[in-house]
Design a protein around this motif. Structure first.
Motif, PDB file in Angstrom:
ATOM      1  N   GLU A 149      -2.020  -3.693  -2.781  1.00  0.00           N
ATOM      2  CA  GLU A 149      -1.102  -3.923  -1.786  1.00  0.00           C
ATOM      3  C   GLU A 149      -2.781  -3.669  -0.782  1.00  0.00           C
ATOM      4  N   ASP A 150      -2.292  -4.916   0.562  1.00  0.00           N
ATOM      5  CA  ASP A 150      -3.494  -4.855   1.143  1.00  0.00           C
ATOM      6  C   ASP A 150      -3.489  -3.497   1.917  1.00  0.00           C
ATOM      7  N   ALA A 151      -4.891  -3.095   2.703  1.00  0.00           N
ATOM      8  CA  ALA A 151      -4.543  -1.933   3.729  1.00  0.00           C
ATOM      9  C   ALA A 151      -3.912  -2.575   4.447  1.00  0.00           C
ATOM     10  N   TRP A 152      -3.678  -1.312   5.487  1.00  0.00           N
ATOM     11  CA  TRP A 152      -3.012  -2.315   7.011  1.00  0.00           C
ATOM     12  C   TRP A 152      -1.436  -2.279   6.941  1.00  0.00           C
ATOM     13  N   GLN A 153      -1.250  -1.200   5.610  1.00  0.00           N
ATOM     14  CA  GLN A 153       0.286  -1.177   5.567  1.00  0.00           C
ATOM     15  C   GLN A 153       1.373  -0.310   6.025  1.00  0.00           C
ATOM     16  N   VAL A 154       0.499   0.537   6.727  1.00  0.00           N
ATOM     17  CA  VAL A 154       1.393   1.596   6.918  1.00  0.00           C
ATOM     18  C   VAL A 154       0.777   2.378   8.891  1.00  0.00           C
ATOM     19  N   TRP A 155      -0.173   1.420   9.473  1.00  0.00           N
ATOM     20  CA  TRP A 155      -0.572   1.387  10.810  1.00  0.00           C
ATOM     21  C   TRP A 155       0.755   0.818  11.860  1.00  0.00           C
ATOM     22  N   PRO A 156       0.844  -0.579  11.307  1.00  0.00           N
ATOM     23  CA  PRO A 156       1.617  -1.612  11.759  1.00  0.00           C
ATOM     24  C   PRO A 156       3.149  -0.293  13.028  1.00  0.00           C
ATOM     25  N   GLU A 157       3.545  -0.213  11.524  1.00  0.00           N
ATOM     26  CA  GLU A 157       5.428   0.033  12.233  1.00  0.00           C
ATOM     27  C   GLU A 157       4.802   1.593  12.286  1.00  0.00           C
ATOM     28  N   ILE A 158       3.448   2.794  12.501  1.00  0.00           N
ATOM     29  CA  ILE A 158       3.715   3.729  12.465  1.00  0.00           C
ATOM     30  C   ILE A 158       3.337   3.318  13.784  1.00  0.00           C
ATOM     31  N   VAL A 159       2.195   3.380  14.839  1.00  0.00           N
ATOM     32  CA  VAL A 159       1.786   2.505  16.422  1.00  0.00           C
ATOM     33  C   VAL A 159       3.669   2.007  16.415  1.00  0.00           C
ATOM     34  N   ARG A 160       4.190   1.914  15.600  1.00  0.00           N
ATOM     35  CA  ARG A 160       5.416   1.043  16.484  1.00  0.00           C
ATOM     36  C   ARG A 160       6.766   2.142  16.642  1.00  0.00           C
ATOM     37  N   THR A 161       6.840   2.935  15.778  1.00  0.00           N
ATOM     38  CA  THR A 161       7.780   4.079  15.518  1.00  0.00           C
ATOM     39  C   THR A 161       7.891   5.290  15.811  1.00  0.00           C
ATOM     40  N   VAL A 226     -10.044   2.147   5.135  1.00  0.00           N
ATOM     41  CA  VAL A 226     -11.001   3.475   6.119  1.00  0.00           C
ATOM     42  C   VAL A 226     -10.591   3.127   7.255  1.00  0.00           C
ATOM     43  N   LEU A 227     -10.821   1.482   7.850  1.00  0.00           N
ATOM     44  CA  LEU A 227     -10.422   1.689   9.267  1.00  0.00           C
ATOM     45  C   LEU A 227      -9.072   2.363   9.505  1.00  0.00           C
ATOM     46  N   GLU A 228      -7.782   2.186   8.417  1.00  0.00           N
ATOM     47  CA  GLU A 228      -6.933   2.170   8.899  1.00  0.00           C
ATOM     48  C   GLU A 228      -6.833   3.871   9.045  1.00  0.00           C
ATOM     49  N   GLY A 229      -7.357   4.823   9.138  1.00  0.00           N
ATOM     50  CA  GLY A 229      -6.772   6.238   8.576  1.00  0.00           C
ATOM     51  C   GLY A 229      -7.915   6.211  10.081  1.00  0.00           C
ATOM     52  N   LEU A 230      -8.996   5.592  10.137  1.00  0.00           N
ATOM     53  CA  LEU A 230      -9.664   6.106  11.515  1.00  0.00           C
ATOM     54  C   LEU A 230      -8.609   5.678  12.744  1.00  0.00           C
ATOM     55  N   VAL A 329     -14.363  13.990  18.032  1.00  0.00           N
ATOM     56  CA  VAL A 329     -13.935  14.308  16.309  1.00  0.00           C
ATOM     57  C   VAL A 329     -14.374  13.253  15.449  1.00  0.00           C
ATOM     58  N   VAL A 330     -15.085  13.945  14.412  1.00  0.00           N
ATOM     59  CA  VAL A 330     -16.249  13.660  13.393  1.00  0.00           C
ATOM     60  C   VAL A 330     -15.009  14.173  11.724  1.00  0.00           C
ATOM     61  N   ASN A 331     -14.728  12.482  11.267  1.00  0.00           N
ATOM     62  CA  ASN A 331     -14.700  13.213   9.968  1.00  0.00           C
ATOM     63  C   ASN A 331     -15.167  12.177   8.984  1.00  0.00           C
ATOM     64  N   ASN A 332     -15.573  12.166   8.328  1.00  0.00           N
ATOM     65  CA  ASN A 332     -16.225  12.248   6.817  1.00  0.00           C
ATOM     66  C   ASN A 332     -15.022  10.961   6.435  1.00  0.00           C
ATOM     67  N   VAL A 333     -15.555   9.848   5.850  1.00  0.00           N
ATOM     68  CA  VAL A 333     -14.970   8.423   5.352  1.00  0.00           C
ATOM     69  C   VAL A 333     -13.546   8.501   4.545  1.00  0.00           C
ATOM     70  N   GLU A 334     -13.939   9.404   3.478  1.00  0.00           N
ATOM     71  CA  GLU A 334     -13.391  10.128   2.152  1.00  0.00           C
ATOM     72  C   GLU A 334     -11.837  11.026   2.921  1.00  0.00           C
ATOM     73  N   THR A 335     -12.330  11.377   4.199  1.00  0.00           N
ATOM     74  CA  THR A 335     -11.534  12.147   4.518  1.00  0.00           C
ATOM     75  C   THR A 335     -10.167  11.275   5.636  1.00  0.00           C
ATOM     76  N   LEU A 336     -11.145  10.114   6.242  1.00  0.00           N
ATOM     77  CA  LEU A 336     -10.282   9.158   6.809  1.00  0.00           C
ATOM     78  C   LEU A 336      -9.259   8.772   5.885  1.00  0.00           C
ATOM     79  N   ALA A 337     -10.015   8.236   4.690  1.00  0.00           N
ATOM     80  CA  ALA A 337      -9.610   6.985   3.686  1.00  0.00           C
ATOM     81  C   ALA A 337      -7.977   7.844   2.884  1.00  0.00           C
ATOM     82  N   ALA A 338      -7.730   9.407   3.382  1.00  0.00           N
ATOM     83  CA  ALA A 338      -6.551   9.739   2.575  1.00  0.00           C
ATOM     84  C   ALA A 338      -5.373   9.570   3.574  1.00  0.00           C
ATOM     85  N   VAL A 339      -6.003   9.678   5.372  1.00  0.00           N
ATOM     86  CA  VAL A 339      -4.904   9.820   5.645  1.00  0.00           C
ATOM     87  C   VAL A 339      -3.321   8.660   5.907  1.00  0.00           C
ATOM     88  N   PRO A 340      -4.227   7.314   5.497  1.00  0.00           N
ATOM     89  CA  PRO A 340      -2.825   6.225   5.356  1.00  0.00           C
ATOM     90  C   PRO A 340      -1.801   6.958   4.331  1.00  0.00           C
TER      91      PRO A 340
END
Ligand code: SF4
Length: 531
Positions: A149-161, A226-230, A329-340
């Motif tokens: 699936e594409d990225a941005w699967q998590v963000w829309p719902e999280i930011v709303r709910t 990466v952007l979604e984690g950011l 906050v400075v976070n490495n790319v790999e760190t942020l990619a794990a967040v979603p």
């Protein structure tokens, strides 16, 4: 040096004061950065070639490729030809460690033993994609948790709910630590910067650790994740501004991140009143200028503000006073990619992986000397021996492992019979090494121990930012000593001790441990260097 080369190197003295004047700044404000960053200081011809001189490419053929490239281009590294047609810049890591030696001809990658043929036009430029799988052979988990699936699967719902506090709590439950090398708990860093809506989160894609190309993989293959984690990090911190710093040595990643930001804006994931909420967030992509230390968070902030990328004393920490004095906050790319994945699936499920003190997974990168080089995702605590043998397939035919560099130039070295150690910060520290960004660079019998030792000191002397004297002077003197061929009296031991204890940042503090571990790994062959 040719006249043109002098002219090329002197260019910064012309343009930098002019640029500074345009902004109403003194000449030094332009000259400082222009002479600090490799990309700005290096002479540029109409054709500009960057040749990788870092660990994995060095290990691929004891560094002989540099001379071959110089011969085929007719110009020495660091110089420009008389007509300003061709310039050659030596750089430390282009992220093709799995297929080296490597060059970038403009932005076109060329890799492998036939490098000179590719540069001369006798062969097509060749650069295979990064082989990326997890320990079971499945695609890399961090980039493909919502597989297919594409990225941005998590963000829309999280930011709303959800609330920022809920996102922060989920990441705290995961135990996620920074994956760039420092290993600081991510949730604690976010919590420390939650004081202001001016908070900035920086995705650090300045993957300077030679031997690691995990961030390049993530930024090229899954920039949306990466952007979604950011975005989730900004949301949790209450900030409205994100920055992605991509090193200039990764032109493809830079282009993909810029496209991903445009797509995210078009998809309503970034911008004003995101997904019908009162959350505003925008992201800017910034290109680095060629400096290893500028990946360290205080140096990174200085670089983003337009200054020399030098580390500075802490406190204040960037979370207190960072980019333009805003909490950062400075976070490495790999760190942020794990967040979603963590936010979608649960911090406790993430925490069940790895070891008790170091949870989750880590991308490890195996260098070109392996039979199956590539980027693998493993749980923290996986034995290094298993990674080397089962995932990497051991070394390629004809190569015998002499030492394994773990975690880049500031990590450490393990001998071939020392690989029975779990891949974790704590366990590697027990062997005098460090996890770093988990690049594994294999050295074989074609490289002499003294050459590896010199290579490490050359890296230290070239990349020291010069802000503190133990490292600025120590790295140069260390290189002089290894070039003489023998540690002289007590000086070498004293130098290592002063660097290790008195250097301002982790760069200078880690160099002594790295060279000591190298001497131990080679044993008798580097007798006298283990001080
Ligand atoms: Fe700069 Fe080295 Fe000092 Fe770090 S230890 S601040 S890299 S001179």
């Amino acid at each position: 040096m040719s006249d043109a080369a002098k002219a090329g190197q002197g260019d910064a003295e012309v343009w930098a004061p002019e640029v500074a004047e345009r902004f109403g700044l003194p000449a030094a404000a332009g000259l400082g950065p222009a002479t600090f960053y490799a990309d700005l200081a290096a002479p540029h011809g109409r054709r500009h070639v960057r040749v990788c001189t870092a660990a994995a490419c060095f290990a691929a053929g004891a560094g002989r490729h540099v001379r071959q490239v110089e011969e085929v281009l007719g110009v020495a590294a660091g110089h420009i030809d008389a007509d300003a047609d061709v310039s050659l810049q030596g750089v430390r890591c282009l992220g093709y460690c799995y297929a080296g030696p490597a060059c970038l001809d403009g932005d076109t990658p060329c890799t492998g033993p036939a490098l000179a043929d590719q540069l001369s036009g006798r062969a097509e430029p060749h650069a295979p994609p990064i082989p990326a799988v997890d320990a079971t052979g499945a695609p890399v988990l961090l980039a493909g948790v919502v597989e297919g699936e594409d990225a941005w699967q998590v963000w829309p719902e999280i930011v709303r709910t959800r609330t920022p506090e809920q996102v922060l709590a989920e990441v705290a439950a995961s135990g996620l630590r920074g994956r760039g090398g420092a290993g600081f708990p991510v949730a604690a860093k976010w919590a420390a910067a939650r004081s202001s809506p001016d908070t900035v989160v920086v995705a650090n894609g300045d993957e300077g650790d030679p031997g690691s190309y995990a961030d390049r993989l993530l930024m090229e293959a899954d920039p949306g994740r990466v952007l979604e984690g950011l975005a989730l990090a900004c949301f949790a911190c209450g900030g409205r501004r994100g920055v992605v710093l991509v090193r200039s040595e990764y032109p493809r990643a830079l282009a993909r991140m810029r496209i991903a930001v445009e797509q995210a804006r078009a998809g309503g994931h970034l911008g004003r009143r995101i997904h019908g909420t009162d959350v505003d967030l925008d992201v800017e992509v910034v290109e680095g200028s060629g400096s290893y230390v500028a990946g360290e968070e205080t140096a990174l902030v200085a670089g983003l503000e337009g200054g020399r990328g030098c580390a500075r004393p802490r406190p204040p920490y960037p979370t207190q006073r960072g980019l333009w004095d805003a909490p950062t906050v400075v976070n490495n790319v790999e760190t942020l990619a794990a967040v979603p994945w963590i936010v979608a699936c649960g911090g406790d499920i993430y925490a069940a992986r790895g070891t008790l003190s170091e949870s989750g997974t880590k991308l490890v990168c195996l260098s070109e000397r392996f039979a199956r080089p590539g980027c693998y995702e493993v749980e923290l605590g996986t034995p290094v021996l298993r990674i080397v043998v089962e995932l990497g397939g051991g070394l390629r035919e004809g190569s015998d492992l002499t030492v394994l560099q773990v975690g880049g130039p500031l990590g450490g070295f393990l001998a071939a019979d020392q690989l029975d150690v779990p891949l974790s910060e704590a366990d590697l520290a027990g062997r005098g090494a460090a996890l770093g960004h988990a690049g594994l660079v294999a050295f074989d019998q074609q490289v002499e121990p003294e050459e590896v030792l010199r290579h490490v000191w050359e890296f230290a002397a070239a990349e020291s930012c010069g802000a503190c004297s133990p490292c600025r002077v120590g790295s140069r003197r260390g290189l002089e000593i290894v070039r003489t061929g023998a540690p002289t009296g007590q000086e070498y031991a004293r130098l290592l001790r002063v660097m290790g204890e008195a250097s301002l940042c982790a760069f200078g503090r880690r160099v002594p441990a790295a060279v000591r571990s190298l001497a131990r790994a080679y044993g008798e062959r580097l007798a006298g260097w283990d001080q």
